[in-house]
Design an enzyme around this catalytic site. Structure first.
Site, short mmCIF file in Angstrom:
data_model
loop_
_atom_site.label_atom_id
_atom_site.label_comp_id
_atom_site.label_asym_id
_atom_site.label_seq_id
_atom_site.Cartn_x
_atom_site.Cartn_y
_atom_site.Cartn_z
N ARG A 184 0.80 -1.13 0.03
CA ARG A 184 -0.05 -0.10 0.03
C ARG A 184 0.92 1.38 0.04
O ARG A 184 0.29 2.37 0.16
CB ARG A 184 -0.93 0.18 1.31
CG ARG A 184 -2.18 -0.48 1.03
CD ARG A 184 -3.17 -0.46 2.23
NE ARG A 184 -3.34 0.70 2.87
CZ ARG A 184 -2.74 0.92 4.23
NH1 ARG A 184 -2.02 -0.17 4.72
NH2 ARG A 184 -2.85 2.04 4.66
N LYS A 185 2.15 1.06 0.02
CA LYS A 185 2.99 2.34 -0.32
C LYS A 185 2.97 2.93 -1.51
O LYS A 185 3.89 2.61 -2.54
CB LYS A 185 4.41 1.90 0.14
CG LYS A 185 4.57 1.45 1.54
CD LYS A 185 5.96 0.93 1.88
CE LYS A 185 6.16 0.51 3.18
NZ LYS A 185 7.38 0.04 3.52
#
Length: 344
Positions: A184-185
């Site tokens: 999710r970066k």
């Protein structure tokens, strides 16, 4: 989350949260398809990549394109008075090697400014510079209005796809058949583009957002008062619809998480030698629990994290550190043959 984002999240949940595949016997591993064994997607993989565009609802693409164009030109476009509205055409050139990704976003941007795109290469193609990728036609001021926004999006998406393809290649060359995944970066407001790029490059996108998987991280454990309390609470909320993954920093934590119902265990920031022994011990007792490795993994050291007890390897650098590919859009006169400008 607005209705369009909710629709998209539901539609692509399966693509982004595919359950981990358990390790296979070496003889089965050697039988991996050509798509899995190559860095640059061949024709079969390119066809599969082209089908990924179906994941993207047209209304979502239009909304994103509108927001990007509005960011770049929220007021008067003074340069439009210079170019006028005469019918014009331009060629999209790829100037760096990599994997082509992001055609649906490129199309959506130019559609919003009344331009048409004709592609010469399919999604997922290997780019060998200098390559003639597409042609765009429309009123001059509209074509140039969409130029930079479209190039930025295509360059970023293709960069992520290229990094993903390189990571998958490294894993396959190490003889490992598990999942290479993103995280999710991602860039705020640009997640869909980057997650899509991972898929085109042959990696898994992991969960699209917080609703795709109940991920119990180290801070959740602290806030809940321990691994057992955190996992039991997550398991109760997840019910039958969602999987529960727990970040663990030790074998003891991993065993405790599996004991109380974790579907997956994330072994974060382990050294390779510690990772494999921990994963082996966990699998010996809980063979059905998926094991994900993450933290400090790069394209260079990825093979050291591949092993028979690891199901998923996730790399934040696929989206955080992937360099953008270099594209340019050059106008040419009607009736002439477009040629990429020679370097001075």
């Amino acid at each position: 989350m607005d209705p369009e984002e909710q629709t998209l999240a539901i539609l692509i949940l399966g693509a982004f949260t595919e359950p981990p595949r358990m390790p296979v016997h070496p003889r089965q591993e050697r039988a991996c398809t050509a798509v899995e064994q190559t860095h640059w997607p061949p024709a079969r993989a390119a066809a599969k990549a082209a089908g990924l565009a179906l994941l993207l609802p047209p209304t979502t693409l239009a909304a994103l394109a509108d927001s990007w164009l509005r960011e770049d030109c929220p007021g008067p476009n003074h340069a439009a008075l210079v170019t006028g509205a005469a019918p014009s055409q331009a060629v999209l050139w790829a100037k760096s090697p990599g994997v082509l990704a992001g055609r649906p976003f490129f199309d959506a941007i130019f559609a919003r400014v009344n331009c048409q795109v004709s592609w010469f290469l399919p999604e997922g193609s290997k780019l060998v510079p200098v390559a003639r990728v597409a042609e765009v036609r429309g009123p001059a001021h509209c074509l140039l209005l969409g130029e930079r926004v479209a190039l930025n999006t295509l360059a970023r998406c293709s960069g992520v796809a290229s990094a993903a393809a390189a990571a998958v290649k490294a894993a396959r060359e190490a003889g490992w058949a598990g999942h290479v995944a993103g995280t999710r970066k991602t860039t705020p407001g640009f997640r869909l583009v980057e997650k899509y790029g991972l898929l085109v490059g042959g990696a898994k996108a992991h969960r699209y957002d917080l609703g795709g998987l109940v991920m119990v991280k180290d801070n959740h454990v602290v806030a809940a008062g321990g691994v057992e309390k955190a996992v039991r609470g997550a398991r109760q909320m997840a019910d039958f619809a969602l999987k529960v993954e727990v970040e663990c920093g030790s074998l003891q934590d991993a065993m405790e998480a599996a004991e109380v119902g974790a579907d997956l265990v994330l072994l974060d920031n382990f050294r390779p030698e510690e990772l494999h022994s921990t994963a082996a011990a966990l699998k010996a007792r809980f063979p059905g629990v998926g094991v994900e490795a993450s933290g400090g993994i790069t394209l260079e050291n990825l093979p050291r994290f591949c092993g028979p007890h690891i199901d998923v390897i996730s790399l934040g650098m696929l989206t955080q550190a992937a360099p953008a590919l270099d594209f340019s859009l050059k106008l040419f006169a009607e009736g002439t043959t477009p040629v990429y400008p020679a370097l001075p």
